[in-house]
Design a protein around this motif. Structure first.
Motif, PDB file in Angstrom:
ATOM      1  N   LYS A  77      -5.962   0.511   7.646  1.00 47.82           N
ATOM      2  CA  LYS A  77      -6.758  -0.924   6.833  1.00 47.82           C
ATOM      3  C   LYS A  77      -7.449  -0.454   7.358  1.00 47.82           C
ATOM      4  O   LYS A  77      -9.003  -0.824   6.586  1.00 47.82           O
ATOM      5  N   GLU A  84       1.198  -1.767   0.153  1.00 42.64           N
ATOM      6  CA  GLU A  84       0.257   0.219   0.172  1.00 42.64           C
ATOM      7  C   GLU A  84       0.705   1.542   0.050  1.00 42.64           C
ATOM      8  O   GLU A  84       0.379   2.438  -0.461  1.00 42.64           O
ATOM      9  N   THR A 102      -3.814   3.798  -2.027  1.00 43.70           N
ATOM     10  CA  THR A 102      -4.847   2.741  -1.086  1.00 43.70           C
ATOM     11  C   THR A 102      -5.579   3.495  -0.566  1.00 43.70           C
ATOM     12  O   THR A 102      -6.770   2.959   0.272  1.00 43.70           O
ATOM     13  N   LEU A 103      -5.048   3.811   0.878  1.00 46.82           N
ATOM     14  CA  LEU A 103      -4.859   4.717   2.748  1.00 46.82           C
ATOM     15  C   LEU A 103      -4.706   6.229   1.974  1.00 46.82           C
ATOM     16  O   LEU A 103      -4.141   6.911   1.635  1.00 46.82           O
ATOM     17  N   PRO A 109     -10.981   2.317   8.736  1.00 43.30           N
ATOM     18  CA  PRO A 109     -11.165   3.297   7.402  1.00 43.30           C
ATOM     19  C   PRO A 109     -11.686   5.149   8.090  1.00 43.30           C
ATOM     20  O   PRO A 109     -11.424   5.356   6.990  1.00 43.30           O
TER      21      PRO A 109
END
Length: 118
Positions: free
Chosen positions: A78, A6, A23-24, A81
């Protein structure tokens, strides 16, 4: 950082290592790292964080501890979220403001309030 897919390292760093995530919320990762005692700095355009490597970071075991803590921080973000974080909202707000010249002023006032000497 191949074991943490990630996270993407930006460029070809020497002693200042910047990384981002597609993605984060990278600023939430920065918050989690701060909870673990690491001092990372947020960046914009693109959103990223960086660490400046010093002599202390070269001591035995420190790099491995950083990677372990980063992996843990990524897992925490993750797994949760919707959490807001501490500095993430400040950086997120700053990145979304239409008048970017105002950001510097707001952040200076915030830091002045945060580090006010009594």
């Amino acid at each position: 950082i191949s074991r943490i897919p990630e996270i993407n390292i930006m460029g070809d760093p020497l002693w200042v290592i910047a990384f981002e995530s597609n993605t984060l919320d990278i600023f939430r990762v920065m918050d989690e790292m701060a909870e673990k005692g690491w001092s990372l700095n947020g960046l914009h355009h693109p959103n990223a964080v960086h660490i400046a490597i010093t002599l202390r970071h070269t001591k035995p075991g420190v790099a491995q501890r950083f990677l372990d803590d980063l992996e843990s921080a990524v897992s925490m973000v993750k797994s949760n979220p919707s959490d807001k974080g501490k500095m993430a909202p400040v950086y997120g707000m700053a990145a979304s403001m239409p008048f970017q010249g105002v950001i510097s002023d707001i952040l200076k006032r915030y830091l002045d309030a945060l580090y006010k000497v009594e």
